[in-house]
Design a protein around this motif. Sequence first.
Motif, PDB file in Angstrom:
ATOM      1  N   ARG B 113       0.859  -1.179   0.000  1.00  0.00           N
ATOM      2  CA  ARG B 113       0.000   0.000   0.000  1.00  0.00           C
ATOM      3  C   ARG B 113       0.903   1.239   0.000  1.00  0.00           C
ATOM      4  NH1 ARG B 113      -2.318   3.460   3.673  1.00  0.00           N
ATOM      5  NH2 ARG B 113      -4.465   4.009   3.211  1.00  0.00           N
ATOM      6  N   MET B 114       0.638   2.092  -0.988  1.00  0.00           N
ATOM      7  CA  MET B 114       1.538   3.240  -1.098  1.00  0.00           C
ATOM      8  C   MET B 114       1.354   4.217   0.050  1.00  0.00           C
ATOM      9  SD  MET B 114       2.088   4.421  -4.920  1.00  0.00           S
ATOM     10  CE  MET B 114       0.537   3.845  -5.482  1.00  0.00           C
ATOM     11  N   ASP B 115       2.461   4.757   0.455  1.00  0.00           N
ATOM     12  CA  ASP B 115       2.445   5.651   1.597  1.00  0.00           C
ATOM     13  C   ASP B 115       2.404   7.093   1.114  1.00  0.00           C
ATOM     14  OD1 ASP B 115       4.782   6.092   4.361  1.00  0.00           O
ATOM     15  OD2 ASP B 115       2.735   6.779   4.036  1.00  0.00           O
ATOM     16  N   ILE B 116       1.376   7.763   1.506  1.00  0.00           N
ATOM     17  CA  ILE B 116       1.219   9.152   1.055  1.00  0.00           C
ATOM     18  C   ILE B 116       2.321  10.042   1.624  1.00  0.00           C
ATOM     19  CG2 ILE B 116      -0.355   9.860   2.911  1.00  0.00           C
ATOM     20  CD1 ILE B 116      -1.819  11.540   0.825  1.00  0.00           C
ATOM     21  N   ALA B 117       2.794   9.654   2.815  1.00  0.00           N
ATOM     22  CA  ALA B 117       3.861  10.441   3.425  1.00  0.00           C
ATOM     23  C   ALA B 117       5.106  10.392   2.548  1.00  0.00           C
ATOM     24  CB  ALA B 117       4.172   9.901   4.811  1.00  0.00           C
ATOM     25  N   ALA B 118       5.336   9.230   1.932  1.00  0.00           N
ATOM     26  CA  ALA B 118       6.487   9.085   1.046  1.00  0.00           C
ATOM     27  C   ALA B 118       6.325   9.958  -0.186  1.00  0.00           C
ATOM     28  CB  ALA B 118       6.649   7.625   0.655  1.00  0.00           C
ATOM     29  N   ALA B 119       5.110  10.026  -0.691  1.00  0.00           N
ATOM     30  CA  ALA B 119       4.853  10.849  -1.879  1.00  0.00           C
ATOM     31  C   ALA B 119       5.030  12.322  -1.552  1.00  0.00           C
ATOM     32  CB  ALA B 119       3.435  10.583  -2.385  1.00  0.00           C
ATOM     33  N   LEU B 120       4.497  12.724  -0.403  1.00  0.00           N
ATOM     34  CA  LEU B 120       4.583  14.143  -0.032  1.00  0.00           C
ATOM     35  C   LEU B 120       6.011  14.549   0.336  1.00  0.00           C
ATOM     36  CD1 LEU B 120       1.296  14.610   2.047  1.00  0.00           C
ATOM     37  CD2 LEU B 120       1.765  15.434  -0.256  1.00  0.00           C
ATOM     38  N   ALA B 121       6.795  13.561   0.768  1.00  0.00           N
ATOM     39  CA  ALA B 121       8.174  13.863   1.142  1.00  0.00           C
ATOM     40  C   ALA B 121       9.018  14.249  -0.070  1.00  0.00           C
ATOM     41  CB  ALA B 121       8.797  12.667   1.849  1.00  0.00           C
TER      42      ALA B 121
END
Lengths: 111, 178
Positions: B113-121
């Motif tokens: 499951r993709m982590d939105i925190a990773a995307a926003l980082a």
Amino acid sequence: MKRNKTLRDTSIDDRILRQYLHDKALQPGENPWFTPRLMNKLPPVAPTQPGRWVMTTVTLLAVVVCLVALCYIPSSAVNFSLAELLCVYIAIASVVALVAVQIVRLIKTYF
Amino acid sequence: MRSKAPDSLLISRVMLLDDRKAFAALVERYQGALRRFFLHHTGGDAMLADDLAQETFLKCYYGIRQYKGLAGFSTWLYRIAYNLFLDYARTAKPAAPAEAIPEAAASVSTDERMDIAAALALLSTQERAVVSLFYIEDRTVEDVARILSMPQGTVKSHLARSRCKLADFLKKNGYETK
């Protein structure tokens, strides 16, 4: 000169992104202590000042007396001596000053 | 029970009478959105997000008489929150959890499951603020510009840049839309 700009359709990107971000948005968990903890950090409520209430009551009473006096003077001013008239005008001036002080106080407190 | 009184009434009660119940009602109303906003800025650190949200409400309480009502209360609140986060990021940069996120992004597999925190980082602080306000909090470009104190054109260009970065991230991670 007119420039022929090829614009990229960003609405699709927008749609995909919005969907992704809404699906995966981090949601804060329930924190029932959040508000009580915050309210404890606020400064204590200022104690009520009896002097202030007394002053407000005195001002209100003075205003009422002043209004009654103003209604009474025109009808009976003819019978007043100069000293009595002077007393009435001094009383009115004091009330006006009292009200002015209260107004200034209010302005200073809230603005 | 949540208060249904309009913001303006609650604000004036806090301003004039120092009404704590009215302030608590305002906190209850906006704490969720504010904590979510900070959650996206701190890489999912819930404790830190809650602390920053508390700090924001404290600042709001002490400065509520400076609120002139020119913009919505939530806009003013987000503005305090964003400035507070900038101050925090300036002072606590080495320990900021967002620094560790790019590694996490690299380790995300397409099956996970993709982590939105990773995307926003992947985004800068400003871009992250623009994206979270525009896409997640559904604010208009005008509102975002007011909150972040930047021209609307700058907000749009931040959005365009973020869109490219996030689109790349989604493609690399095999995100498919239905």
